[in-house]
Design an enzyme around this catalytic site. Structure first.
Site, PDB file in Angstrom:
ATOM      1  N   ARG A  64     -18.079 -10.476  11.198  1.00 16.81           N
ATOM      2  CA  ARG A  64     -19.175 -10.233  12.140  1.00 16.81           C
ATOM      3  C   ARG A  64     -20.566 -10.457  11.569  1.00 16.81           C
ATOM      4  O   ARG A  64     -21.495 -10.736  12.318  1.00 16.81           O
ATOM      5  CB  ARG A  64     -19.118  -8.793  12.640  1.00 16.81           C
ATOM      6  CG  ARG A  64     -17.883  -8.564  13.465  1.00 16.81           C
ATOM      7  CD  ARG A  64     -17.735  -7.100  13.785  1.00 16.81           C
ATOM      8  NE  ARG A  64     -16.383  -6.867  14.255  1.00 16.81           N
ATOM      9  CZ  ARG A  64     -16.083  -6.186  15.340  1.00 16.81           C
ATOM     10  NH1 ARG A  64     -17.002  -5.638  16.067  1.00 16.81           N
ATOM     11  NH2 ARG A  64     -14.827  -6.037  15.706  1.00 16.81           N
ATOM     12  N   PHE A 115     -14.490 -11.248  16.713  1.00 22.24           N
ATOM     13  CA  PHE A 115     -13.181 -11.721  17.172  1.00 22.24           C
ATOM     14  C   PHE A 115     -12.677 -11.003  18.416  1.00 22.24           C
ATOM     15  O   PHE A 115     -11.532 -11.139  18.792  1.00 22.24           O
ATOM     16  CB  PHE A 115     -12.133 -11.724  16.046  1.00 22.24           C
ATOM     17  CG  PHE A 115     -12.325 -10.699  14.970  1.00 22.24           C
ATOM     18  CD1 PHE A 115     -12.817 -11.077  13.733  1.00 22.24           C
ATOM     19  CD2 PHE A 115     -12.026  -9.366  15.198  1.00 22.24           C
ATOM     20  CE1 PHE A 115     -13.002 -10.136  12.727  1.00 22.24           C
ATOM     21  CE2 PHE A 115     -12.201  -8.431  14.194  1.00 22.24           C
ATOM     22  CZ  PHE A 115     -12.694  -8.808  12.951  1.00 22.24           C
ATOM     23  N   HIS A 201       3.479  -6.691   1.060  1.00 22.99           N
ATOM     24  CA  HIS A 201       3.217  -7.314  -0.241  1.00 22.99           C
ATOM     25  C   HIS A 201       4.205  -6.893  -1.327  1.00 22.99           C
ATOM     26  O   HIS A 201       4.315  -7.556  -2.341  1.00 22.99           O
ATOM     27  CB  HIS A 201       1.763  -7.070  -0.685  1.00 22.99           C
ATOM     28  CG  HIS A 201       1.517  -5.708  -1.264  1.00 22.99           C
ATOM     29  ND1 HIS A 201       1.288  -4.604  -0.493  1.00 22.99           N
ATOM     30  CD2 HIS A 201       1.485  -5.274  -2.539  1.00 22.99           C
ATOM     31  CE1 HIS A 201       1.123  -3.553  -1.277  1.00 22.99           C
ATOM     32  NE2 HIS A 201       1.232  -3.925  -2.521  1.00 22.99           N
ATOM     33  N   LYS A 205       6.414  -9.110  -4.975  1.00 25.58           N
ATOM     34  CA  LYS A 205       6.524  -8.721  -6.383  1.00 25.58           C
ATOM     35  C   LYS A 205       7.785  -9.358  -6.982  1.00 25.58           C
ATOM     36  O   LYS A 205       8.861  -9.290  -6.391  1.00 25.58           O
ATOM     37  CB  LYS A 205       6.595  -7.183  -6.505  1.00 25.58           C
ATOM     38  CG  LYS A 205       5.305  -6.492  -6.066  1.00 25.58           C
ATOM     39  CD  LYS A 205       5.432  -4.989  -6.219  1.00 25.58           C
ATOM     40  CE  LYS A 205       4.306  -4.255  -5.510  1.00 25.58           C
ATOM     41  NZ  LYS A 205       3.089  -4.133  -6.272  1.00 25.58           N
ATOM     42  N   ASP A 258       2.316   4.995   5.698  1.00 33.99           N
ATOM     43  CA  ASP A 258       1.709   4.019   4.787  1.00 33.99           C
ATOM     44  C   ASP A 258       2.747   3.348   3.882  1.00 33.99           C
ATOM     45  O   ASP A 258       2.621   2.169   3.555  1.00 33.99           O
ATOM     46  CB  ASP A 258       0.659   4.752   3.919  1.00 33.99           C
ATOM     47  CG  ASP A 258      -0.228   3.797   3.131  1.00 33.99           C
ATOM     48  OD1 ASP A 258      -0.495   2.689   3.633  1.00 33.99           O
ATOM     49  OD2 ASP A 258      -0.663   4.163   2.020  1.00 33.99           O
ATOM     50  N   HIS A 263       7.169  -0.508   2.653  1.00 30.40           N
ATOM     51  CA  HIS A 263       7.443  -0.784   1.236  1.00 30.40           C
ATOM     52  C   HIS A 263       8.744  -0.133   0.734  1.00 30.40           C
ATOM     53  O   HIS A 263       9.575  -0.784   0.109  1.00 30.40           O
ATOM     54  CB  HIS A 263       6.296  -0.272   0.358  1.00 30.40           C
ATOM     55  CG  HIS A 263       4.960  -0.858   0.682  1.00 30.40           C
ATOM     56  ND1 HIS A 263       4.809  -2.130   1.172  1.00 30.40           N
ATOM     57  CD2 HIS A 263       3.697  -0.349   0.579  1.00 30.40           C
ATOM     58  CE1 HIS A 263       3.518  -2.372   1.347  1.00 30.40           C
ATOM     59  NE2 HIS A 263       2.825  -1.306   1.006  1.00 30.40           N
TER      60      HIS A 263
HETATM   61  C1  BG6 Z   1      -0.538  -0.354   0.361  1.00 32.21           C
HETATM   62  C2  BG6 Z   1      -0.873   1.040   0.788  1.00 32.21           C
HETATM   63  O1  BG6 Z   1       0.200  -1.007   1.352  1.00 32.21           O
HETATM   64  O2  BG6 Z   1       0.220  -0.305  -0.842  1.00 32.21           O
HETATM   65  C3  BG6 Z   1      -1.651   1.745  -0.304  1.00 32.21           C
HETATM   66  O3  BG6 Z   1      -1.650   1.007   1.987  1.00 32.21           O
HETATM   67  C4  BG6 Z   1      -0.893   1.704  -1.603  1.00 32.21           C
HETATM   68  O4  BG6 Z   1      -1.935   3.100   0.068  1.00 32.21           O
HETATM   69  C5  BG6 Z   1      -0.467   0.287  -1.936  1.00 32.21           C
HETATM   70  O5  BG6 Z   1      -1.763   2.177  -2.621  1.00 32.21           O
HETATM   71  C6  BG6 Z   1       0.476   0.258  -3.133  1.00 32.21           C
HETATM   72  O6  BG6 Z   1       0.658  -1.064  -3.545  1.00 32.21           O
HETATM   73  P1  BG6 Z   1       0.791  -1.430  -5.089  1.00 32.21           P
HETATM   74  O7  BG6 Z   1       1.098  -2.884  -5.111  1.00 32.21           O
HETATM   75  O8  BG6 Z   1      -0.521  -1.079  -5.727  1.00 32.21           O
HETATM   76  O9  BG6 Z   1       1.903  -0.582  -5.604  1.00 32.21           O
END
Ligand code: BG6
Length: 525
Positions: A64, A115, A201, A205, A258, A263
């Site tokens: 923005r 957006f 993500h 790893k 979260d 994860h």
């Molecule tokens: C993120 C979370 O998806 O993953 C965070 O929102 C967390 O709160 C992070 O700290 C952890 O990822 P990594 O790769 O640092 O273990």
């Protein structure tokens, strides 16, 4: 699965070189945000260094604020410089490599745009023409469906003449089973599943990707990986950081949303899924969805006995004295949001019937450790009955993702001497001993995979929904006033109730500090 951008094997015979990805424009919505600066830019820089981006690759950052290409480039460079070890950062090499950065910097562009309005999408249509494009939604989740809708209405997601148009969507993907279903339905009414890359993500790893190889390519491990031989499995993702400046986000998210349906469940799925027929993206994702879907739904009574919610109070963390969660900026003084979760689950399928899975994650814990601990059933003790051996520690395999990357097996050996005495010993494989590990954020592989069109490491709609289905009973119980919150001082291993969760079953968590004994300089056994 794609080749990774960053790890090269010492063995020439095994090494394969990944090809540069096709030419593409990557449009980043949320270009001035934290994700872009902290993770995407370093990952793109590493990809530039690995020569995995096409010469015609370019980035259009959209946000923005008024800015120019030059300002945008300078701001990103300042941030990149802060990641060098000289500036106590963690991603880059000794100093910013100006060849890698220069290559990327020249390809950075900026467009000011809101957006939620049409103008930016009209401007993008003009700019992109028929080029391949990836739209990266590095924005708050409330904007996801609006941006997809605008892209669709502006025909920006139409794939013409062999070109591709893909959309990358960050987590959190929804905040409950219902909302995730609605978001999927909305997105899939505008895009084909094949155009949607829901990112997690953790799957970027290296050690997470290696779980499949470990399990399915080794005759040593594969036959043992089931209820006949495995006693229990622990998965830990402990962080030393607190909620930092994310109080607002954390207040509506908490540790459960979260970390767990995304994860933690990805780690669980990789550890427990059936062998897919091939590395084909859908074959892998089908097996992952199946096993997460097989998590036995928790009843309200289970939530009381099998789930521990914790919240940190002031204490001494790795960084020194820290304030409690309720004193953090943007956090309510009477907040009951959890910063720690521990839970016990079972998987109702043939392979895992009767095996307990213990998961825990938390902020401001004593050590940073992300690991999976596979504990095997005891061998019969009969042979040792007339010896002084009173205790035979169970064998374990520890898959460690952070802070070190590697695998350790723990087993018993006879202590040298005249009496029979057992000692728990271990064999450790560290990635750094066998492979050249380059600095990585975990995003390199994932961005590269989006560019080459390999969705294996991304979540399909059913993977996401299976994850939410697994945690929905806990969300419901908490919404109905259940799920007592236990406090723990920052810098510890979590609330005592989490230890009780395991001790009631005659087990205990692997101490968090164990992970630090992996470093080569450590003398710990
Ligand atoms: C993120 C979370 O998806 O993953 C965070 O929102 C967390 O709160 C992070 O700290 C952890 O990822 P990594 O790769 O640092 O273990």
């Amino acid at each position: 699965m794609s080749e990774t951008a960053r790890t090269s094997s010492n063995s020439e015979a095994l090494a394969k070189t990944a090809k540069p990805a096709p030419a593409c424009t990557m449009v980043i919505f949320g270009a001035n945000g934290d994700l872009t600066k902290r993770l995407l830019m370093p990952a793109l820089y590493n990809l530039s260094g690995s020569k995995l981006l096409d010469d015609r690759f370019e980035i259009i950052g959209v946000d923005r604020d008024a800015s120019t290409d030059e300002d945008f480039r300078d701001r990103q460079q300042t941030m990149m410089e802060s990641f060098t070890p000289a500036a106590a950062g963690e991603f880059a090499e000794k100093a910013l490599n100006m060849e890698w950065w220069g290559w990327l910097k020249d390809r950075l562009h900026y467009m000011k745009g809101d957006f939620t309005t049409n103008d930016i999408f009209t401007a993008l249509t003009e700019r992109l023409k028929d080029r391949n494009a990836v739209f990266y939604l590095a924005v708050a989740d409330r904007f996801f469906s609006g941006i997809v809708d605008m892209l669709h209405k502006s025909n920006l997601t139409d794939e013409r003449d062999g070109s591709f148009r893909r959309v990358v969507i960050e987590k959190p993907f929804g905040h409950s089973l219902q909302s995730a279903k609605e978001l999927n339905a909305e997105i899939l009414s505008k895009l084909d599943e094949g155009q949607v890359y829901r990112i997690d993500h953790f799957l970027g790893k290296e050690t997470v990707q290696n779980i499949m190889t470990l399990r399915f390519s080794n005759g040593l491990f594969e036959p043992l990986w089931n209820r006949d031989h495995i006693d229990s499995i622990q998965i830990t993702a402990a962080e030393t950081v607190g909620v930092e400046k994310r109080g607002k986000f954390y207040e509506v998210t908490g540790a459960l949303r979260d970390m767990v349906p995304n994860h933690m469940f990805q780690l669980l799925a990789m550890t427990t899924m059936e062998p897919p027929n091939s590395f084909d993206a859908d074959a892998v994702r089908t097996e992952k969805a199946k096993v997460i879907d097989a998590i036995r739904p928790l009843t309200p009574a289970d939530v009381e006995t099998n789930v521990v919610r914790g919240q940190y109070v002031a204490g001494t963390a790795a960084s020194g004295n820290v304030i409690g969660y309720t004193e953090e900026p943007d956090v309510a003084a009477d907040s009951t949001v959890e910063t720690f979760m521990a839970l016990k689950l079972t998987i109702d399928n043939w392979r895992w019937a009767g095996v307990p899975f213990y998961l825990r994650t938390g902020k401001h814990m004593s050590s940073r450790s992300t690991e999976i601990v596979i504990t095997f059933k005891q061998a019969p003790t009969v042979m040792f009955r007339d010896t002084g051996v009173s205790r035979m520690p169970p064998n374990t395999i520890v898959l460690q993702l952070q802070p070190n990357e590697g695998i350790a097996t723990h087993f018993n050996a006879k202590r040298p001497g005249q009496v029979v005495e057992l000692n728990d010993v271990r064999m450790v494989f560290r990635y750094e001993d066998f492979f050249e590990l380059k600095p990585s954020t975990g995003y390199e592989t994932l961005i590269y995979d989006v560019l080459i069109g390999d969705p294996t490491l991304f979540n399909r709609a059913d993977n996401i929904e299976a994850g939410w289905k697994g945690v929905q009973p806990i969300l419901d119980a908490v919404a109905n006033g259940g799920g007592t919150i236990h406090t723990y001082p920052a810098g510890t291993d979590g609330p005592a109730a989490a230890d009780a969760l395991l001790s009631l079953d005659g087990r205990q968590w692997r101490p968090l500090k164990s992970s630090s004994s992996w470093s080569r300089t450590s003398a710990a056994p």
